[in-house]
Scaffold this motif. Structure first.
Motif, PDB file in Angstrom:
ATOM      1  N   UNK A 170       0.855  -1.191   0.000  1.00 45.67           N
ATOM      2  CA  UNK A 170       0.000   0.000   0.000  1.00 45.67           C
ATOM      3  C   UNK A 170       0.891   1.241   0.000  1.00 45.67           C
ATOM      4  N   UNK A 171       0.504   2.252  -0.759  1.00 43.23           N
ATOM      5  CA  UNK A 171       1.310   3.484  -0.773  1.00 43.23           C
ATOM      6  C   UNK A 171       0.416   4.701  -0.544  1.00 43.23           C
ATOM      7  N   UNK A 182     -13.499 -13.054   8.968  1.00 39.79           N
ATOM      8  CA  UNK A 182     -13.449 -13.413   7.546  1.00 39.79           C
ATOM      9  C   UNK A 182     -14.675 -12.868   6.800  1.00 39.79           C
ATOM     10  N   UNK A 183     -15.878 -13.103   7.371  1.00 39.16           N
ATOM     11  CA  UNK A 183     -17.081 -12.605   6.677  1.00 39.16           C
ATOM     12  C   UNK A 183     -17.036 -11.086   6.596  1.00 39.16           C
ATOM     13  N   UNK A 184     -16.593 -10.447   7.667  1.00 36.20           N
ATOM     14  CA  UNK A 184     -16.548  -8.982   7.645  1.00 36.20           C
ATOM     15  C   UNK A 184     -15.682  -8.510   6.478  1.00 36.20           C
ATOM     16  N   UNK A 185     -14.530  -9.164   6.326  1.00 41.42           N
ATOM     17  CA  UNK A 185     -13.617  -8.817   5.225  1.00 41.42           C
ATOM     18  C   UNK A 185     -14.277  -8.954   3.862  1.00 41.42           C
ATOM     19  N   UNK A 186     -15.206  -9.904   3.748  1.00 42.69           N
ATOM     20  CA  UNK A 186     -15.895 -10.102   2.469  1.00 42.69           C
ATOM     21  C   UNK A 186     -16.822  -8.941   2.118  1.00 42.69           C
ATOM     22  N   UNK A 187     -17.160  -8.125   3.112  1.00 37.81           N
ATOM     23  CA  UNK A 187     -18.052  -6.989   2.860  1.00 37.81           C
ATOM     24  C   UNK A 187     -17.275  -5.689   2.644  1.00 37.81           C
ATOM     25  N   UNK A 219      -5.649  -9.890  -0.563  1.00 37.84           N
ATOM     26  CA  UNK A 219      -4.984 -10.176   0.720  1.00 37.84           C
ATOM     27  C   UNK A 219      -4.681  -8.896   1.508  1.00 37.84           C
ATOM     28  N   UNK A 220      -4.486  -9.033   2.816  1.00 42.89           N
ATOM     29  CA  UNK A 220      -4.138  -7.892   3.664  1.00 42.89           C
ATOM     30  C   UNK A 220      -2.859  -7.217   3.179  1.00 42.89           C
ATOM     31  N   UNK A 221      -2.694  -5.973   3.562  1.00 51.39           N
ATOM     32  CA  UNK A 221      -1.469  -5.236   3.202  1.00 51.39           C
ATOM     33  C   UNK A 221      -0.294  -5.795   4.008  1.00 51.39           C
ATOM     34  N   UNK A 222       0.806  -6.128   3.316  1.00 50.51           N
ATOM     35  CA  UNK A 222       2.024  -6.575   3.993  1.00 50.51           C
ATOM     36  C   UNK A 222       2.948  -5.401   4.293  1.00 50.51           C
ATOM     37  N   UNK A 241      -7.225  -3.396   6.818  1.00 51.18           N
ATOM     38  CA  UNK A 241      -6.302  -4.236   6.048  1.00 51.18           C
ATOM     39  C   UNK A 241      -4.836  -4.090   6.465  1.00 51.18           C
ATOM     40  N   UNK A 242      -4.515  -3.052   7.247  1.00 55.19           N
ATOM     41  CA  UNK A 242      -3.117  -2.843   7.646  1.00 55.19           C
ATOM     42  C   UNK A 242      -2.859  -3.291   9.082  1.00 55.19           C
TER      43      UNK A 242
END
Ligand code: IPE
Ligand code: IPE
Ligand code: MG
Length: 241
Positions: free
Chosen positions: A12-13, A164-169, A176-179, A197-198
């Motif tokens: 992410x930038x 997980x479900x929350x992420x789907x919304x 994938x999450x930010x590394x 995501x961070x």
């Protein structure tokens, strides 16, 4: 160039420092945004060349509407011309996605966004995610509203609302999450970018560079720093146990 094995999945930038870049040169702020857009195009191509899978760039935040109208207009006009160039991405195998509330934009911009997404949807190289009228809190509230509607309609049970479900919304469903989160310009904050995501991202703040001067070598420097970090996710690293 062969895809590299040592890359984070998702970078992410926060593209910050355009205004200060222009001011240093005695130029209007909009020239800084123009130079920033050029830097961004080069970084996106470079990221694709080295085999990065996901790059999310903060283009315009839900808070950026507070800026003077002529500055907002100049950013939107840069966005319009950039959207017109996006058909080239299909040839380069770059997939484009937008996150944020696009309903506030005029029909022309929305149609260009939909077209860029549609034209590039089968690309298998870099997925380039542009955060436009994006705010992390707005995204989370939006997800919560959608979930509430699904529960109310009987399509989802409250017990099924897991991380997980929350992420789907979220706008980033399936990504994938930010590394690695990179912010140039010497500001040490998230400014409402990808809050969810961070959660376990590695943060690299680069105070010596303003976004328009950000080059592939600068990205490599951040990637080197990322590789030197030990990610534990609450557990232990191999050398601790
Ligand atoms: C980032 O640069 C671009 C946007 C927020 C749209 P800024 O415009 O924030 O530049 P500075 O922080 O004023 O230097
Ligand atoms: C964050 O930068 C938003 C983008 C880069 C698009 P800002 O310059 O708007 O953030 P603050 O105001 O310094 O927190
Ligand atoms: Mg700024």
């Amino acid at each position: 160039m062969a895809a590299r094995q040592d890359l984070p999945a998702h970078v992410g930038i926060i593209m910050d420092g355009n205004g200060r870049w222009a001011k240093k040169r005695g130029l209007p702020r909009k020239m800084g945004h123009r130079a920033g857009a050029d830097a961004f195009k080069k970084i996106a191509r470079y990221a694709n060349r080295i085999g990065l899978k996901y790059l999310t760039a903060y283009v315009f935040s839900t808070e950026n509407w507070k800026r003077p109208k002529d500055e907002v207009d100049s950013i939107l006009s840069l966005l319009r011309s950039y959207l017109d160039e996006m058909e080239n991405y299909r040839r380069e195998n770059i997939r484009v996605r937008f996150i944020g509330d696009r309903s506030v934009f005029d029909a022309g911009i929305q149609a260009k966004m939909a077209r860029a997404e549609e034209q590039s949807k089968d690309a298998t190289g870099l997925t380039l995610i542009l955060a436009i009228n994006y705010g992390g809190r707005a995204e989370i509230a939006h997800a919560a509203r959608q979930i509430a509607r699904a529960v109310q309609a009987g399509r989802l049970s409250p017990e099924a609302v897991t991380e997980e479900t929350f992420g789907d919304y979220l706008y980033t469903a399936g990504i994938p999450d930010v590394d690695l989160l990179i912010r140039p310009s010497g500001e040490y904050r998230l400014s409402n970018f990808l809050l969810w995501q961070t959660a376990y991202a590695e943060y690299v703040f680069m105070s010596g560079v303003l976004w328009p001067d950000f080059k592939p070598e600068t990205l490599e420097e951040a990637l080197r720093e990322y590789r030197s970090r030990s990610r534990r996710f609450g557990g232990l690293s191999a050398s601790d146990s």
